[in-house]
Scaffold this motif. Structure first.
Motif, PDB file in Angstrom:
ATOM      1  N   TYR A  91     -12.340  31.564   9.519  1.00 27.91           N
ATOM      2  CA  TYR A  91     -11.974  31.536  10.924  1.00 27.91           C
ATOM      3  C   TYR A  91     -13.075  32.237  11.722  1.00 27.91           C
ATOM      4  O   TYR A  91     -13.767  33.134  11.222  1.00 27.91           O
ATOM      5  CB  TYR A  91     -10.657  32.298  11.162  1.00 27.91           C
ATOM      6  CG  TYR A  91      -9.423  31.603  10.665  1.00 27.91           C
ATOM      7  CD1 TYR A  91      -8.992  31.758   9.348  1.00 27.91           C
ATOM      8  CD2 TYR A  91      -8.662  30.807  11.518  1.00 27.91           C
ATOM      9  CE1 TYR A  91      -7.840  31.126   8.892  1.00 27.91           C
ATOM     10  CE2 TYR A  91      -7.505  30.175  11.069  1.00 27.91           C
ATOM     11  CZ  TYR A  91      -7.108  30.341   9.761  1.00 27.91           C
ATOM     12  OH  TYR A  91      -5.965  29.717   9.329  1.00 27.91           O
ATOM     13  N   GLN A 144     -13.824  34.189  15.575  1.00 29.11           N
ATOM     14  CA  GLN A 144     -13.186  34.803  16.742  1.00 29.11           C
ATOM     15  C   GLN A 144     -14.253  35.096  17.784  1.00 29.11           C
ATOM     16  O   GLN A 144     -15.167  35.890  17.554  1.00 29.11           O
ATOM     17  CB  GLN A 144     -12.469  36.093  16.334  1.00 29.11           C
ATOM     18  CG  GLN A 144     -11.669  36.724  17.457  1.00 29.11           C
ATOM     19  CD  GLN A 144     -10.925  37.968  17.005  1.00 29.11           C
ATOM     20  OE1 GLN A 144     -11.374  38.705  16.137  1.00 29.11           O
ATOM     21  NE2 GLN A 144      -9.765  38.199  17.590  1.00 29.11           N
ATOM     22  N   LEU A 166     -17.420  36.759  15.691  1.00 28.35           N
ATOM     23  CA  LEU A 166     -16.887  37.490  14.537  1.00 28.35           C
ATOM     24  C   LEU A 166     -16.275  36.476  13.578  1.00 28.35           C
ATOM     25  O   LEU A 166     -15.459  35.637  14.002  1.00 28.35           O
ATOM     26  CB  LEU A 166     -15.843  38.478  15.031  1.00 28.35           C
ATOM     27  CG  LEU A 166     -15.287  39.532  14.090  1.00 28.35           C
ATOM     28  CD1 LEU A 166     -16.399  40.366  13.480  1.00 28.35           C
ATOM     29  CD2 LEU A 166     -14.321  40.436  14.855  1.00 28.35           C
ATOM     30  N   PHE A 187     -14.218  35.591  10.001  1.00 28.86           N
ATOM     31  CA  PHE A 187     -13.269  36.120   9.028  1.00 28.86           C
ATOM     32  C   PHE A 187     -13.050  35.127   7.901  1.00 28.86           C
ATOM     33  O   PHE A 187     -12.793  33.944   8.147  1.00 28.86           O
ATOM     34  CB  PHE A 187     -11.905  36.393   9.677  1.00 28.86           C
ATOM     35  CG  PHE A 187     -11.894  37.527  10.650  1.00 28.86           C
ATOM     36  CD1 PHE A 187     -12.059  37.296  12.006  1.00 28.86           C
ATOM     37  CD2 PHE A 187     -11.722  38.833  10.210  1.00 28.86           C
ATOM     38  CE1 PHE A 187     -12.040  38.344  12.906  1.00 28.86           C
ATOM     39  CE2 PHE A 187     -11.710  39.890  11.106  1.00 28.86           C
ATOM     40  CZ  PHE A 187     -11.867  39.640  12.456  1.00 28.86           C
TER      41      PHE A 187
END
Lengths: 114, 115
Positions: B36, B38, B88, B90
């Motif tokens: 993911y 962000q 960011l 993940f």
């Protein structure tokens, strides 16, 4: 493209107060989730919900927390008596029923407990 | 128990260069693996996932990831980085065999692409 939506985007509350965070999952999804991210820390699972009941919860999800699907579209997280350490970003997510299905996340609600 | 490690807090790369963001995982059974991204003040956006089959998975925005079972890794890659990829990232895992749906996330890696 369908999206998960969350309201409010930011909630400020006093310690000891109750808060309700709201989410509208993607309409044809059957599993719903709450995660939280304390500032600077990992995203942590709280709870999953399927067929109008909790299907899984973490150690974080204690008696202070509850979830509800009050109607056909909303999914809520209630914190009964907020603590300072509940300050975090809370993410709602939803997915289809099959095991490999992707969880799609909302934009989050930033909860600040004073 | 399941866990994810993202060993780099930040990765810096020049625009146009290839990028790699590392992820290793631990599950008792077979993994479902996810990446993911962000962006500031946004939620987690799904990039790609590994379920089974081909070890090289292609996803959104030109990203791909390679599943390596022997090294328990799922590194995210892109052949040519863009400044707009700065965000960011993940990595997340769940165990296929337990029936549990909770995702376990890594701590995140901040990707900075310099013009």
């Amino acid at each position: 493209e369908p999206e998960v939506t969350q309201t409010p985007s930011h909630q400020v509350t006093q310690m000891g107060q109750e808060v309700i965070l709201r989410c509208v999952p993607i309409s044809n999804h059957l599993y719903f989730y709450w995660y939280r991210q304390i500032l600077g820390q990992k995203v942590e699972f709280l709870v999953s919900f399927y067929n109008n009941e909790i299907s899984e919860k973490s150690e974080i999800f204690d008696d202070q927390f509850s979830v509800e699907r009050p109607d056909g579209s909303n999914f809520t997280l209630k914190i009964r008596s907020t603590k300072l350490e509940d300050s975090a970003m809370y993410f709602c997510a939803s997915s289809h029923r099959t095991g490999s299905d992707t969880q799609y996340f909302g934009p989050g609600t930033r909860l600040t407990v004073l | 128990a399941q866990s994810v490690a993202q060993p780099e807090d930040q990765v810096n790369v020049a625009e146009g260069n290839p990028l790699t963001v590392k992820c290793t995982y631990s599950v008792s059974g077979n993994p479902y693996l996810f990446w993911y991204v962000q962006y500031p003040n946004r939620g987690l956006q799904f990039l790609l996932k590994y379920i089974t089959g081909d070890n090289l998975v292609k996803g959104s925005y030109g990203f791909e990831a390679e599943f390596n079972k022997s090294q328990t890794s799922f590194h995210l890659k892109k052949p040519s980085a863009l400044v707009s990829d700065s965000a960011l990232y993940f990595c997340a895992v769940r165990d296929q065999d337990t029936g549990r749906r909770a995702l376990t996330f890594g701590s995140g890696t901040r990707l900075q692409v310099q013009p």
